[in-house]
Design a protein around this motif. Structure first.
Motif, PDB file in Angstrom:
ATOM      1  N   ILE A   1       0.858  -1.344   0.087  1.00 51.89           N
ATOM      2  CA  ILE A   1      -0.286   0.126  -0.085  1.00 51.89           C
ATOM      3  C   ILE A   1       0.922   1.207   0.020  1.00 51.89           C
ATOM      4  N   LEU A   2       1.866   1.225   1.154  1.00 53.29           N
ATOM      5  CA  LEU A   2       2.795   2.415   0.970  1.00 53.29           C
ATOM      6  C   LEU A   2       3.211   2.754  -0.364  1.00 53.29           C
ATOM      7  N   ALA A   3       3.834   1.497  -1.049  1.00 53.86           N
ATOM      8  CA  ALA A   3       4.535   1.649  -2.512  1.00 53.86           C
ATOM      9  C   ALA A   3       3.489   2.237  -3.515  1.00 53.86           C
ATOM     10  N   GLN A   4       2.282   2.216  -3.540  1.00 51.65           N
ATOM     11  CA  GLN A   4       1.336   2.865  -4.212  1.00 51.65           C
ATOM     12  C   GLN A   4       1.417   4.549  -4.514  1.00 51.65           C
ATOM     13  N   LYS A   5       1.443   5.062  -3.595  1.00 53.36           N
ATOM     14  CA  LYS A   5       1.237   6.558  -3.591  1.00 53.36           C
ATOM     15  C   LYS A   5       2.105   7.090  -2.330  1.00 53.36           C
ATOM     16  N   PRO A   6       2.580   8.124  -2.506  1.00 53.17           N
ATOM     17  CA  PRO A   6       3.303   8.775  -1.086  1.00 53.17           C
ATOM     18  C   PRO A   6       2.387   9.290  -0.182  1.00 53.17           C
ATOM     19  N   TRP A   7       1.172   9.454  -0.420  1.00 56.45           N
ATOM     20  CA  TRP A   7      -0.025  10.250  -0.013  1.00 56.45           C
ATOM     21  C   TRP A   7      -1.034   9.236   0.600  1.00 56.45           C
ATOM     22  N   PHE A   8      -0.509   7.980   0.657  1.00 58.28           N
ATOM     23  CA  PHE A   8      -1.290   6.897   1.284  1.00 58.28           C
ATOM     24  C   PHE A   8      -0.933   6.503   2.671  1.00 58.28           C
ATOM     25  N   VAL A   9      -1.737   6.609   3.518  1.00 51.16           N
ATOM     26  CA  VAL A   9      -1.640   6.564   5.072  1.00 51.16           C
ATOM     27  C   VAL A   9      -2.462   5.347   5.497  1.00 51.16           C
ATOM     28  N   PRO A  10      -1.989   4.157   5.453  1.00 48.82           N
ATOM     29  CA  PRO A  10      -2.906   2.979   6.059  1.00 48.82           C
ATOM     30  C   PRO A  10      -3.184   3.022   7.390  1.00 48.82           C
ATOM     31  N   ILE A  11      -4.213   2.603   8.052  1.00 45.37           N
ATOM     32  CA  ILE A  11      -4.326   2.413   9.639  1.00 45.37           C
ATOM     33  C   ILE A  11      -4.649   1.195   9.720  1.00 45.37           C
TER      34      ILE A  11
END
Length: 217
Positions: free
Chosen positions: A155-165
């Protein structure tokens, strides 16, 4: 208890179909102007709702489910967020624990466990969906990390503005999840994961009938 001067990110946690989103956004805008709230967030909102809310009060973040085995946001939601400059906060990034590698096709859930109502985790569907776990586990073993860390790193590698919780009640799991930030997936590895996962047909709906649905009106 420390005093809080303002709420950093104020979510409408589910869209209320009976209240126009413009009214909600307007109320939050008033709170922001009063200094009680700093940023406005939405959860499980569709593209039309996002655009209508954003026109009244800029939306800072959208929280919606997203993981290797629930990628529907890629179709319309994520492109809209990128266009409008809205951050994405994926919840259930570990597939409600499924992608951690701690389950197998024989896993059962207590009746009090929410997952006992999730169609994807029914006994008959687990047998087919376990292919996702095998995929993540294989990459994890090769990189000497945990399956959960691979699922989060993806998930983190998809876009720099993704912040999974990811959610947890255990400190050691929190440390494990945080470790995903140091896991680097190469372009080749990402392509491998995407190609393999695209060949797996997910069995079962995301939620049972009657559960909260994404609202796009």
């Amino acid at each position: 208890m420390p005093r809080i001067d303002a709420i950093d990110l104020f979510y409408q946690h589910r869209v209320d179909p009976n209240v126009p989103i413009e009214e909600v956004a307007g109320a939050v805008k008033d709170l922001i102007q009063e200094g009680k709230v700093r940023h406005f967030g939405l959860s499980e909102a569709g593209v039309q709702i996002i655009r209508r809310a954003h026109a009244v009060q800029p939306v800072t973040a959208l929280q919606s489910e997203y993981s290797l085995w629930w990628r529907e946001p890629e179709d319309e939601i994520i492109p809209t967020l990128e266009e409008l400059g809205i951050g994405f906060v994926p919840f259930s990034p570990l597939g409600k624990g499924f992608l951690t590698g701690k389950m197998d096709q024989n896993t059962t859930f207590d009746i009090k466990d929410f997952r006992s109502t999730v169609p994807r985790m029914s006994p008959e569907n687990l047998k087919a969906n376990i292919a996702f776990v095998d995929l993540v586990a294989a990459v994890a073993q090769r990189k000497n990390v945990t399956p959960a860390q691979i699922a989060l790193a993806w998930i983190l590698a998809q876009k720099p503005w993704f912040v999974p919780i990811p959610g947890t009640t255990k400190l050691h799991r929190l440390s494990e999840n945080l470790g995903a930030a140091t896991v680097e997936l190469t372009t080749v590895e990402l392509q491998e994961i995407n190609t393999a996962s695209s060949k797996i047909k997910v069995q079962g709906e995301r939620y049972s009938a009657g559960s909260a649905k994404l609202i796009n009106r």
